[in-house]
Design an enzyme around this catalytic site. Structure first.
Site, short mmCIF file in Angstrom:
data_model
loop_
_atom_site.label_atom_id
_atom_site.label_comp_id
_atom_site.label_asym_id
_atom_site.label_seq_id
_atom_site.Cartn_x
_atom_site.Cartn_y
_atom_site.Cartn_z
N MET A 26 84.19 68.46 22.97
CA MET A 26 83.13 67.48 22.65
C MET A 26 83.68 66.06 22.75
SD MET A 26 81.27 69.53 19.51
CE MET A 26 82.70 69.42 18.42
N ASP A 27 83.77 65.57 23.98
CA ASP A 27 84.42 64.30 24.27
C ASP A 27 83.38 63.19 24.43
OD1 ASP A 27 86.45 62.52 24.81
OD2 ASP A 27 86.63 63.07 26.92
N GLY A 28 83.66 62.02 23.85
CA GLY A 28 82.82 60.85 24.09
C GLY A 28 82.03 60.35 22.91
#
Length: 280
Positions: free
Chosen positions: A47-49
């Site tokens: 879960m990047d960003g």
């Protein structure tokens, strides 16, 4: 005249409810079509960003992660409707403890809040019969967060429809090292009881049985948001044959279309991936 605003609210609420029903019906029809092909058993998400999302929209610290939690709940709903059994998320890396202390504390406070929310009777966990595992070095967490995580695992232990694995205070290197240590301890214990004379040999199966992720099959698809293609020390042992998908969307922006596209790509490569698995 004074009743007009309340009438407008009722009409607006009715329209919104109708649109939700249409959207839900359309989604179920789409999922029925997708289900004609092979479906993944296990999806994993990096879960990047979240921080970039908050900065992009001028939000305060932690707001990006709250939006990311909402995106995760939507993904769990879609996976439940599709019949996907296992979902793994990379929630907090061991390396994240190197961030500024105030940022780490903010994330720990938010994590505690969200973990406790899973215990609510109205939560998606109870509504969909989701069993929750927390995977990682739990000793690195605060007493409060660790206790809340253990409470959720105990409360959902009898659920079986979907399995959610939350990797927190985790990285793959640590998981492998701990699995090897446990394998050695188990070998020594068996040898002291005269049950294992082959003490000098640690087999592959010994390590795999002691991996924390052994409660789930290896992921079929690994999705990392933000367009990044790095694994960032996540499930290195388990993703050798996984389909990788990296949409440009930041995690809070991730949506149904990204999930559908990832599954369609998986279905297109399914026969090849299955053939490679059999060769291992």
């Amino acid at each position: 005249m004074f009743e007009l605003p309340s009438q407008i609210r009722r009409i607006s609420g009715g329209i919104n409810q109708l649109l939700e029903q249409i959207h839900g019906f359309s989604r179920r029809c789409l999922f029925r079509v997708i289900s004609m092909g092979p479906l993944p058993t296990h999806l994993a998400f990096i879960m990047d960003g979240n921080r970039r999302y908050a900065k992009k929209h001028g939000l305060e610290d932690g707001s990006g992660h709250k939006a990311g939690f909402s995106a995760l709940m939507s993904m769990l709903q879609y996976c439940y409707e599709l019949g996907i059994k296992y979902v793994t998320v990379y929630a907090f890396s061991i390396d994240n403890f190197r961030r500024k202390p105030e940022e780490v504390q903010t994330l720990m406070d938010l994590m505690l809040e969200k973990i406790k929310s899973l215990l609510d009777k109205e939560s998606i966990v109870h509504g969909y019969g989701i069993r929750v595992y927390f995977i990682g070095n739990m000793a690195l967490l605060s007493d409060q967060v660790r206790a809340a995580a253990e409470e959720v695992m105990e409360a959902t232990a009898k659920n079986s429809r979907v399995v959610l694995l939350v990797c927190v205070a985790y990285n793959s290197t640590d998981e492998i090292v701990q699995a090897v240590k446990r394998s050695c301890v188990n070998k020594l214990d068996k040898d002291s009881k005269g049950r294992d004379r082959d003490i000098e040999r640690i087999q592959l199966v010994d390590v795999e049985e002691n991996m924390q992720m052994s409660v789930a099959p290896d992921p079929d698809i690994l999705i990392r948001s933000s367009g990044e293609t790095r694994l960032s020390n996540f499930l290195l042992w388990q993703t050798g044959s996984s389909q990788l998908f990296s949409p440009d969307a930041l995690w809070p922006e991730i949506g149904l279309r990204h999930l559908v596209w990832a599954i369609l790509n998986y279905q297109r490569s399914h026969s090849y991936l299955e053939k490679k698995k059999k060769q291992l």
